[in-house]
Design a protein around this motif. Structure first.
Motif, PDB file in Angstrom:
ATOM      1  N   ILE A   6       0.848  -1.184   0.000  1.00 34.92           N
ATOM      2  CA  ILE A   6       0.000   0.000   0.000  1.00 34.92           C
ATOM      3  C   ILE A   6       0.888   1.240   0.000  1.00 34.92           C
ATOM      4  CG2 ILE A   6      -1.807   1.222   1.255  1.00 34.92           C
ATOM      5  CD1 ILE A   6      -2.711  -1.479   0.226  1.00 34.92           C
ATOM      6  N   ARG A   7       0.573   2.206  -0.885  1.00 30.78           N
ATOM      7  CA  ARG A   7       1.317   3.460  -0.968  1.00 30.78           C
ATOM      8  C   ARG A   7       0.356   4.634  -0.900  1.00 30.78           C
ATOM      9  NH1 ARG A   7       4.523   2.286  -6.342  1.00 30.78           N
ATOM     10  NH2 ARG A   7       2.380   1.815  -6.862  1.00 30.78           N
ATOM     11  N   VAL A   8       0.886   5.819  -0.680  1.00 25.92           N
ATOM     12  CA  VAL A   8       0.080   7.036  -0.621  1.00 25.92           C
ATOM     13  C   VAL A   8      -0.592   7.258  -1.977  1.00 25.92           C
ATOM     14  CG1 VAL A   8       0.147   9.534  -0.333  1.00 25.92           C
ATOM     15  CG2 VAL A   8       1.510   8.083   1.158  1.00 25.92           C
ATOM     16  N   PRO A  52     -21.538  -6.900   7.537  1.00 28.31           N
ATOM     17  CA  PRO A  52     -20.310  -6.238   7.088  1.00 28.31           C
ATOM     18  C   PRO A  52     -20.623  -5.198   6.015  1.00 28.31           C
ATOM     19  CG  PRO A  52     -20.438  -8.441   6.182  1.00 28.31           C
ATOM     20  CD  PRO A  52     -21.605  -8.287   7.102  1.00 28.31           C
ATOM     21  N   ILE A  53     -19.883  -4.110   6.044  1.00 33.98           N
ATOM     22  CA  ILE A  53     -20.038  -3.043   5.058  1.00 33.98           C
ATOM     23  C   ILE A  53     -18.640  -2.590   4.657  1.00 33.98           C
ATOM     24  CG2 ILE A  53     -20.216  -1.202   6.770  1.00 33.98           C
ATOM     25  CD1 ILE A  53     -22.364   0.053   4.927  1.00 33.98           C
ATOM     26  N   GLU A  54     -18.458  -2.280   3.375  1.00 31.53           N
ATOM     27  CA  GLU A  54     -17.141  -1.912   2.869  1.00 31.53           C
ATOM     28  C   GLU A  54     -17.028  -0.394   2.748  1.00 31.53           C
ATOM     29  OE1 GLU A  54     -15.672  -3.131  -1.198  1.00 31.53           O
ATOM     30  OE2 GLU A  54     -14.751  -4.616   0.127  1.00 31.53           O
ATOM     31  N   LEU A  55     -15.987   0.159   3.359  1.00 33.92           N
ATOM     32  CA  LEU A  55     -15.714   1.592   3.303  1.00 33.92           C
ATOM     33  C   LEU A  55     -14.507   1.804   2.400  1.00 33.92           C
ATOM     34  CD1 LEU A  55     -15.968   2.291   7.131  1.00 33.92           C
ATOM     35  CD2 LEU A  55     -17.776   2.465   5.427  1.00 33.92           C
ATOM     36  N   ILE A  56     -14.645   2.701   1.421  1.00 34.42           N
ATOM     37  CA  ILE A  56     -13.573   2.926   0.445  1.00 34.42           C
ATOM     38  C   ILE A  56     -13.047   4.348   0.589  1.00 34.42           C
ATOM     39  CG2 ILE A  56     -13.013   3.045  -2.004  1.00 34.42           C
ATOM     40  CD1 ILE A  56     -15.061   0.872  -2.461  1.00 34.42           C
ATOM     41  N   GLY A  57     -11.714   4.486   0.609  1.00 29.40           N
ATOM     42  CA  GLY A  57     -11.090   5.801   0.716  1.00 29.40           C
ATOM     43  C   GLY A  57      -9.680   5.777   0.163  1.00 29.40           C
ATOM     44  N   ASP A  58      -9.059   6.945   0.144  1.00 33.72           N
ATOM     45  CA  ASP A  58      -7.703   7.095  -0.369  1.00 33.72           C
ATOM     46  C   ASP A  58      -6.698   7.106   0.781  1.00 33.72           C
ATOM     47  OD1 ASP A  58      -8.571   7.320  -2.993  1.00 33.72           O
ATOM     48  OD2 ASP A  58      -8.897   9.472  -2.792  1.00 33.72           O
ATOM     49  N   VAL A  59      -5.536   6.520   0.547  1.00 36.42           N
ATOM     50  CA  VAL A  59      -4.461   6.486   1.543  1.00 36.42           C
ATOM     51  C   VAL A  59      -3.785   7.850   1.562  1.00 36.42           C
ATOM     52  CG1 VAL A  59      -2.272   5.423   2.177  1.00 36.42           C
ATOM     53  CG2 VAL A  59      -4.092   4.025   1.239  1.00 36.42           C
ATOM     54  N   VAL A  60      -3.658   8.440   2.763  1.00 32.29           N
ATOM     55  CA  VAL A  60      -2.988   9.730   2.884  1.00 32.29           C
ATOM     56  C   VAL A  60      -1.659   9.621   3.617  1.00 32.29           C
ATOM     57  CG1 VAL A  60      -5.090  11.109   2.725  1.00 32.29           C
ATOM     58  CG2 VAL A  60      -4.330  10.302   4.952  1.00 32.29           C
ATOM     59  N   GLU A  64       4.960   2.488   9.695  1.00 33.20           N
ATOM     60  CA  GLU A  64       5.323   1.093   9.902  1.00 33.20           C
ATOM     61  C   GLU A  64       4.125   0.314  10.443  1.00 33.20           C
ATOM     62  OE1 GLU A  64       8.721   0.857  12.385  1.00 33.20           O
ATOM     63  OE2 GLU A  64       9.861   2.243  11.157  1.00 33.20           O
ATOM     64  N   GLY A  65       3.501  -0.467   9.580  1.00 30.90           N
ATOM     65  CA  GLY A  65       2.379  -1.300  10.001  1.00 30.90           C
ATOM     66  C   GLY A  65       1.060  -0.570  10.140  1.00 30.90           C
ATOM     67  N   LYS A  66       1.018   0.729   9.912  1.00 31.66           N
ATOM     68  CA  LYS A  66      -0.207   1.533  10.028  1.00 31.66           C
ATOM     69  C   LYS A  66      -0.472   2.260   8.719  1.00 31.66           C
ATOM     70  CE  LYS A  66      -0.976   1.067  14.526  1.00 31.66           C
ATOM     71  NZ  LYS A  66      -2.191   0.562  15.095  1.00 31.66           N
ATOM     72  N   VAL A  67      -1.749   2.441   8.409  1.00 28.92           N
ATOM     73  CA  VAL A  67      -2.166   3.149   7.204  1.00 28.92           C
ATOM     74  C   VAL A  67      -3.249   4.141   7.592  1.00 28.92           C
ATOM     75  CG1 VAL A  67      -3.245   2.892   4.936  1.00 28.92           C
ATOM     76  CG2 VAL A  67      -1.669   1.156   5.747  1.00 28.92           C
ATOM     77  N   THR A  68      -3.144   5.387   7.145  1.00 27.82           N
ATOM     78  CA  THR A  68      -4.172   6.391   7.380  1.00 27.82           C
ATOM     79  C   THR A  68      -4.977   6.560   6.096  1.00 27.82           C
ATOM     80  OG1 THR A  68      -2.763   7.517   8.975  1.00 27.82           O
ATOM     81  CG2 THR A  68      -4.632   8.760   8.104  1.00 27.82           C
ATOM     82  N   ALA A  79      -2.219  -2.075   8.745  1.00 26.32           N
ATOM     83  CA  ALA A  79      -2.083  -2.313   7.308  1.00 26.32           C
ATOM     84  C   ALA A  79      -2.782  -3.608   6.897  1.00 26.32           C
ATOM     85  CB  ALA A  79      -0.611  -2.357   6.923  1.00 26.32           C
ATOM     86  N   ALA A  80      -2.900  -4.565   7.813  1.00 26.15           N
ATOM     87  CA  ALA A  80      -3.565  -5.828   7.498  1.00 26.15           C
ATOM     88  C   ALA A  80      -5.079  -5.666   7.362  1.00 26.15           C
ATOM     89  CB  ALA A  80      -3.247  -6.853   8.575  1.00 26.15           C
ATOM     90  N   ALA A  81      -5.635  -4.565   7.850  1.00 30.04           N
ATOM     91  CA  ALA A  81      -7.090  -4.351   7.815  1.00 30.04           C
ATOM     92  C   ALA A  81      -7.564  -3.728   6.515  1.00 30.04           C
ATOM     93  CB  ALA A  81      -7.513  -3.475   8.987  1.00 30.04           C
ATOM     94  N   VAL A  82      -6.645  -3.331   5.642  1.00 29.47           N
ATOM     95  CA  VAL A  82      -7.042  -2.688   4.388  1.00 29.47           C
ATOM     96  C   VAL A  82      -6.777  -3.617   3.208  1.00 29.47           C
ATOM     97  CG1 VAL A  82      -6.664  -0.356   5.244  1.00 29.47           C
ATOM     98  CG2 VAL A  82      -4.831  -1.526   4.053  1.00 29.47           C
ATOM     99  N   ARG A  83      -7.567  -3.411   2.148  1.00 25.71           N
ATOM    100  CA  ARG A  83      -7.430  -4.180   0.916  1.00 25.71           C
ATOM    101  C   ARG A  83      -7.291  -3.200  -0.234  1.00 25.71           C
ATOM    102  NH1 ARG A  83     -11.094  -5.416  -2.855  1.00 25.71           N
ATOM    103  NH2 ARG A  83     -12.821  -4.688  -1.550  1.00 25.71           N
ATOM    104  N   LEU A  84      -6.317  -3.406  -1.092  1.00 23.78           N
ATOM    105  CA  LEU A  84      -6.067  -2.524  -2.231  1.00 23.78           C
ATOM    106  C   LEU A  84      -7.178  -2.667  -3.256  1.00 23.78           C
ATOM    107  CD1 LEU A  84      -4.078  -0.549  -3.613  1.00 23.78           C
ATOM    108  CD2 LEU A  84      -3.035  -2.550  -4.680  1.00 23.78           C
ATOM    109  N   VAL A  85      -7.789  -1.537  -3.642  1.00 22.74           N
ATOM    110  CA  VAL A  85      -8.821  -1.521  -4.678  1.00 22.74           C
ATOM    111  C   VAL A  85      -8.203  -1.053  -5.991  1.00 22.74           C
ATOM    112  CG1 VAL A  85     -11.014  -0.492  -5.395  1.00 22.74           C
ATOM    113  CG2 VAL A  85     -10.670  -1.130  -3.010  1.00 22.74           C
TER     114      VAL A  85
END
Length: 102
Positions: A6-8, A52-60, A64-68, A79-85
């Protein structure tokens, strides 16, 4: 970086669980590894508790191990809780940066 990381700028999805309906157009959800209350606007569907409901957003931001992720408000999760769209692809230049003398 490893391929598929996952990247910005990437568009990612987080699978959240519906906790309860707050108002007729707002739903409270539980986001994995995000220990704050969060609610979303949901006018179209009639979701029920535990669904379950899917929330979609952009990485800002990526740490290390965290994604905002920007879901209207910034949400920091593991980082394990997100899936690349969709991976971010920078725009291509059509004109050169500097004019060349003729």
């Amino acid at each position: 970086m490893a391929k598929g990381s996952i990247r910005v700028g990437d568009e990612v999805a987080i699978t959240a669980t519906v906790r309860r309906r707050v108002t007729e157009d707002r739903v409270s959800v539980s986001i994995p590894s995000y220990n704050q209350p969060h609610s979303i606007v949901d006018r179209t569907s009639k979701v029920s508790r535990g669904q379950p409901i899917e929330l979609i957003g952009d990485v800002v931001r990526v740490d290390e191990g965290k994604v905002t992720v920007n879901l209207g408000v910034p949400v920091t999760v593991d980082a394990a809780a997100v899936r690349l769209v969709t991976a971010y692809v920078p725009p291509k230049r059509k004109a050169p940066l500097v004019d060349k003398p003729t």
